[in-house]
Design a protein around this motif. Structure first.
Motif, short mmCIF file in Angstrom:
data_model
loop_
_atom_site.label_atom_id
_atom_site.label_comp_id
_atom_site.label_asym_id
_atom_site.label_seq_id
_atom_site.Cartn_x
_atom_site.Cartn_y
_atom_site.Cartn_z
N PHE A 1 0.86 -1.19 0.00
CA PHE A 1 0.00 0.00 0.00
C PHE A 1 0.89 1.23 0.00
O PHE A 1 1.84 1.32 0.78
N GLY A 2 0.59 2.15 -0.90
CA GLY A 2 1.36 3.39 -0.96
C GLY A 2 0.46 4.55 -1.30
O GLY A 2 -0.48 4.42 -2.10
N ILE A 3 0.72 5.69 -0.70
CA ILE A 3 -0.07 6.89 -0.98
C ILE A 3 0.83 8.11 -0.85
O ILE A 3 1.69 8.17 0.04
N ALA A 4 0.67 9.05 -1.77
CA ALA A 4 1.42 10.31 -1.75
C ALA A 4 0.41 11.44 -1.86
O ALA A 4 -0.37 11.50 -2.82
N ILE A 5 0.38 12.32 -0.87
CA ILE A 5 -0.63 13.39 -0.82
C ILE A 5 0.05 14.74 -1.03
O ILE A 5 0.90 15.15 -0.22
N PRO A 6 -0.32 15.47 -2.10
CA PRO A 6 0.25 16.80 -2.30
C PRO A 6 -0.44 17.84 -1.40
O PRO A 6 -1.61 17.70 -1.06
N PHE A 7 0.29 18.85 -1.02
CA PHE A 7 -0.29 19.93 -0.23
C PHE A 7 0.61 21.16 -0.37
O PHE A 7 1.69 21.11 -0.97
N GLY A 8 0.16 22.27 0.20
CA GLY A 8 0.99 23.47 0.23
C GLY A 8 1.33 23.96 -1.16
O GLY A 8 0.47 24.50 -1.88
N ASN A 9 2.55 23.76 -1.58
CA ASN A 9 3.06 24.30 -2.84
C ASN A 9 2.68 23.46 -4.05
O ASN A 9 3.04 23.81 -5.17
N SER A 10 2.00 22.33 -3.86
CA SER A 10 1.68 21.43 -4.97
C SER A 10 0.23 20.97 -4.89
O SER A 10 -0.35 20.87 -3.80
N ASN A 11 -0.33 20.67 -6.04
CA ASN A 11 -1.64 20.02 -6.09
C ASN A 11 -1.58 18.73 -6.89
O ASN A 11 -2.60 18.18 -7.29
N TYR A 12 -0.37 18.25 -7.17
CA TYR A 12 -0.19 16.97 -7.82
C TYR A 12 1.17 16.40 -7.43
O TYR A 12 2.03 17.09 -6.91
N ILE A 13 1.37 15.10 -7.72
CA ILE A 13 2.62 14.41 -7.41
C ILE A 13 3.45 14.30 -8.69
O ILE A 13 2.92 13.93 -9.74
N PRO A 14 4.74 14.61 -8.65
CA PRO A 14 5.58 14.47 -9.84
C PRO A 14 5.54 13.04 -10.38
O PRO A 14 5.38 12.07 -9.64
N PHE A 15 5.69 12.93 -11.70
CA PHE A 15 5.63 11.62 -12.36
C PHE A 15 6.63 10.64 -11.74
O PHE A 15 6.32 9.46 -11.56
N SER A 16 7.84 11.13 -11.41
CA SER A 16 8.88 10.24 -10.87
C SER A 16 8.55 9.70 -9.50
O SER A 16 9.17 8.74 -9.05
N ARG A 17 7.59 10.31 -8.80
CA ARG A 17 7.22 9.85 -7.46
C ARG A 17 5.82 9.21 -7.46
O ARG A 17 5.30 8.88 -6.41
N SER A 18 5.21 9.06 -8.63
CA SER A 18 3.87 8.47 -8.73
C SER A 18 3.95 6.95 -8.79
O SER A 18 5.03 6.36 -8.87
N TYR A 19 2.79 6.32 -8.79
CA TYR A 19 2.69 4.87 -8.87
C TYR A 19 2.09 4.45 -10.21
O TYR A 19 1.30 5.17 -10.81
N TYR A 20 2.47 3.28 -10.67
CA TYR A 20 1.85 2.68 -11.85
C TYR A 20 1.49 1.24 -11.50
O TYR A 20 1.92 0.69 -10.48
N SER A 21 0.72 0.61 -12.36
CA SER A 21 0.32 -0.77 -12.12
C SER A 21 0.48 -1.57 -13.40
O SER A 21 0.39 -1.04 -14.50
N GLY A 22 0.72 -2.86 -13.24
CA GLY A 22 0.96 -3.76 -14.37
C GLY A 22 2.44 -4.04 -14.55
O GLY A 22 3.29 -3.31 -14.05
N GLY A 23 2.75 -5.12 -15.24
CA GLY A 23 4.14 -5.46 -15.50
C GLY A 23 4.57 -6.75 -14.84
O GLY A 23 3.82 -7.37 -14.07
N SER A 24 5.80 -7.17 -15.11
CA SER A 24 6.29 -8.48 -14.69
C SER A 24 6.47 -8.61 -13.19
O SER A 24 6.53 -9.72 -12.67
N ASN A 25 6.57 -7.49 -12.46
CA ASN A 25 6.72 -7.55 -11.00
C ASN A 25 5.49 -6.99 -10.29
O ASN A 25 5.55 -6.68 -9.10
#
Length: 850
Positions: free
Chosen positions: A695-719
């Motif tokens: 389980f993972g969650i990243a919540i933006p606040f203050g200076n941001s209203n979104y999470i950078p792509f490099s810190r986001s999550y994706y799903s699918g793939g061999s692992n």
């Protein structure tokens, strides 16, 4: 379709051929193929794996109940050379005729070809010869079974066996075990000859493995031997060994009970042609000598340089190149302390962790200066590695972005940089690859490239202006790592430059626990070609272009009336969002354009991240062969809060969007946390059940209203969820409408049952569940959001099977996943909608997924 039909027919014909094989084809007359071993304990069949492992002979292996390897072996011609020669003996003129067409040498070589010989060698080596019942091995197995049950407290065990025929040249063996009653441990007494050890034994508060009332088990007595030995050797008994611990078992005066006497004799000292005994002594350390540049060449030389530091004696055969504390901090053996094995082990671990010495050796000798002969001198022999070492690597890779890649790197390692056992590594890397997902107008095979430079400086201590010994003692093997790096990517996303830097602290609170504090982790991502966005994210372009075909007023288009990139797409988006078209807020297509533009801005803006994180990992895994363990990892990360605090205190101005900037760039601010739990159960016979939850969650606040792509999550793939391609699942029920779908919350659950097929080939059946969602960010698509617990019905399920080939040092893995429950479909139509080979996903991976 024709090719598929041909393959299916070939597969069926091969299956019929194999199944038609006679399993007893190579079983001699009067002999029997071993079909099964039955172990009957007191008349009842047992599945005790340890008992089964006592067998000298086991039946041929099976795959789903079928003896595949045996039948492959039976298909082989065991003497292909003789068969080839016989072919010419039956037809004498054939050899001469073939020799005229080819040559005698070529005809001879034909007999060594794959068709005549190679295929039979393959079948023989891949297959397995029949296991023919050997009564001498059966008797040995029976004897081992008797010892096995005897060692588990059944002292009156009786054994015999029978061989039952179950068909033509086939039989099974019945091992009949009559145990009688198990013996129970009654009284426990001690007889310890050495007064020093007797006192130590009485002060030991650790629980014993041998307890009154327990069933007798030889393994418990072995464990108790090791426990006593470890305790004594950690409290000064240098010469003590497990062989000095014996147990007298008395069963004469008791019925089914045993009195146990622990016996520890005096130390046996061998002196040339004679031996003598004396009570064991407890030793203390009188001196610690450290030889900093020892080698076999200077073993008989005298050191030329020496110094003393904190009761340690440091010697060097050349000039001493280390600051004393750098070495002494790694030594846990101190002058005046009691000899203890664990201090030796801990010192060896720490010295190895420095990575500047080869195979450190710690040896002890009795100090002849002590008239009581109860002192030891500890000699630490260190052989330095070369100060400079050059390394190269070459890799063939496969990742979520690259279908195929070639990577190479060169590195230079410098050891003992500041004479305090630091190591500096500078490396350069280059990768070129091929990706079907990247914009590739020239249709080049190698359409992806990346190069970079990295620097890592490691200090074998916590590098802070204040002491941390009370919080993180040196027994936790602390270290500090300072890193920096630069990389440049072409055609990966939007062509990027990535600058990184940071400082982190690592330590081990316990033997199998690790902790990492990243005090500062800085990352600056600069997109070099943001105008190429719609060439890369083609699905977004197609959606925008479809809307423009109806509502475009004067945005630039090409000859086919498609929006040009980037001018036309930018113009049309501005038209819609400034209401220059007939679309208005609230219209579905207006919201779609708004969502496309929101994502474009998010993925094309440059990112600056300054984060602090803490990661804790705990595992019970003892070694690589351990398949009965759990592993837990948790991480919490905070980004941007320090910069916001400084900006607020300094009363710095905000930009037009109400956000703070650094170097004219809005920095990211968020809080992120992750939990990862893995558990393995070993059922024996190479059957393992493995589960993972994340389980993972990243919540933006203050200076941001979104999470950078490099810190986001994706799903699918061999692992991850193996029924979907990487980035092709979610968010939510959106049906992966974008290229490279990502979000800021993820749930993943996986289960996998692994089993042996034959030899080094393993199989697995698996189930993967999970999805990603957007939560508390600026995404407006309701299908992509996680609003309440009802959205858990959007957890996708993929099931499938796989093959693994174990090469010892790594595992090659193939998994075929099927979409079992797909939340992208309408409710009530999600189960088994795409459960077929046409929608399956074949995954290639290295090592196990978790």
């Amino acid at each position: 379709m024709k090719n598929n039909s041909t393959k299916i027919i070939a597969f069926i014909l091969m299956a019929i051929l194999i199944c038609a094989c006679n399993a007893v084809k190579r079983v001699p007359d009067g002999k029997n193929l071993l079909v099964k071993n039955n172990i009957l304990v007191n008349g009842k069949l047992t599945n005790d794996e340890t008992a089964d492992n006592q067998m000298y002979q086991k039946p041929n292996g099976t795959l789903l109940g079928y003896r595949l390897r045996l039948n492959l072996y039976n298909l082989a011609n065991l003497n292909p050379d003789s068969t080839y020669q016989t072919k010419f003996k039956k037809k004498p003129g054939k050899y001469e005729r073939m020799s005229k067409i080819y040559s005698a040498k070529q005809v001879d070589r034909l007999g060594q070809s794959f068709y005549y010989k190679g295929i039979h060698e393959f079948l023989k080596n891949t297959g397995e010869p029949p296991v023919i019942i050997d009564t001498s091995k059966t008797k040995k197995s029976l004897l081992r079974l008797k010892y096995y049950y005897f060692n588990n407290g059944f002292f009156d065990v009786k054994t015999d066996y029978t061989i039952d025929s179950i068909g033509n040249k086939k039989a099974e063996i019945n091992y009949n075990i009559t145990t009688g009653p198990a013996y129970i441990i009654d009284t426990i007494s001690t007889k310890i000859m050495s007064p020093a050890l007797d006192s130590l034994y009485k002060t030991n508060t650790e629980p014993s493995f041998v307890k009154s009332g327990n069933q007798y088990k030889t393994s418990d007595f072995e464990e108790e031997k090791n426990r006593i030995t470890t305790y004594f050797r950690n409290h000064g008994a240098y010469f003590f060994q497990p062989t000095y611990v014996t147990f007298d078992i008395d069963t004469i005066s008791k019925k089914n009970k045993a009195n146990v006497t622990l016996v520890i004799n005096n130390n046996n000292i061998q002196e040339r042609d004679s031996s003598r005994t004396e009570p064991f002594k407890l030793y203390t350390i009188s001196d610690v000598n450290i030889y900093t540049d020892y080698s076999s060449a200077n073993a008989k030389k005298k050191p030329s340089d020496s110094t003393s530091y904190n009761n340690f004696n440091l010697y060097s055969f050349k000039e001493l190149k280390y600051k004393p504390r750098a070495i002494t901090d790694a030594i846990f053996i101190s002058k005046g302390s009691t000899f203890a094995d664990f201090r030796t082990t801990l010192s060896s671990r720490y010295l190895n962790n420095l990575k500047i010495f080869n195979y450190p050796s710690i040896q002890y000798e009795v100090d002849k200066r002590d008239p009581t002969a109860q002192s030891l001198i500890a000699n630490v022999y260190l052989t330095p590695r070369k100060k400079y070492s050059f390394g190269t690597t070459f890799d063939v890779t496969h990742s979520n972005i690259q279908d195929f890649g070639i990577g190479a790197s060169i590195s230079q390692t410098i050891r003992n940089v500041f004479n305090r056992a630091e190591t500096l590594e500078i490396s350069a890397r280059l990768n070129i690859g091929s990706s079907r997902d990247m914009a590739n107008p020239n249709d080049n095979f190698f359409n992806v490239s990346e190069y970079g430079l990295d620097m890592k400086l490691n200090f074998p201590r916590i590098l802070l202006p204040f002491g941390t010994e009370k919080i993180i003692p040196k027994s936790m093997i602390p270290s500090t790592q300072i890193t920096s790096g630069f990389s440049k990517q072409r055609n990966i996303g939007l062509d990027k430059e990535n600058f990184t830097g940071g400082i982190s602290y690592n330590w081990s609170p316990k033997r199998h626990n690790t902790a990492k504090l990243e005090l500062l982790n800085a990352q600056f991502v600069r997109n070099l070609n943001p105008g190429n966005y719609f060439n890369v994210y083609t699905s977004s372009y197609d959606d925008l272009n479809d809307i423009a075909s109806t509502y475009n007023t004067n945005a630039e288009v090409d000859g086919n009336n498609n929006l040009t990139i980037p001018k036309g797409t930018t113009q049309f988006t501005n038209q819609v969002l400034t209401q220059q078209t007939t679309l208005r807020p609230g219209d579905a297509q207006y919201q779609e354009v708004e969502s496309i533009e929101e994502r474009r801005i998010r993925l094309t803006e440059n990112d600056f991240i300054l984060a602090t994180s803490y990661t804790f990992t705990k595992t019970t895994k003892k070694d690589l062969a351990d398949n009965n363990f759990y592993q837990f990892r948790t991480k919490i990360e905070s980004a941007g809060s320090l910069l916001s605090a400084v900006s607020a205190i300094g009363n710095l101005p905000k930009n037009s969007r109400g956000n703070y900037e650094i170097f004219n760039l809005e920095y990211s601010e968020y809080i992120k946390t992750e939990f990862d739990y893995i558990k393995h159960w070993d059922f024996g016979k190479e059957k393992v059940l493995a589960v993972r939850s994340f389980f993972g969650i990243a919540i933006p606040f203050g200076n941001s209203n979104y999470i950078p792509f490099s810190r986001s999550y994706y799903s699918g793939g061999s692992n991850d969820n193996r029924a979907w391609q990487p980035y092709a699942l979610g968010p939510g029920s959106t049906n992966a409408v974008n290229d490279f779908n990502e979000a800021n919350m993820k749930i993943a659950l996986s289960g996998e049952f692994r089993f042996k097929i034959f030899g080094d080939v393993k199989g697995a059946i698996f189930a993967d569940a999970g999805n990603i969602w957007n939560v508390l960010d600026n995404v407006i698509d309701e299908k992509a959001k996680f609003n309440n617990l009802n959205d858990l019905d959007e957890i996708a399920l993929g099931t499938g099977f796989g093959l693994r080939y174990d090469l010892s040092f790594f595992v090659i893995r193939l998994d075929l996943g099927f979409k079992t429950y797909n939340p992208a479909h309408a409710k009530g139509d999600r189960w088994f909608k795409e459960y077929n080979f046409g929608h399956s996903v074949l995954n290639f991976g290295i090592n196990y997924p978790f």
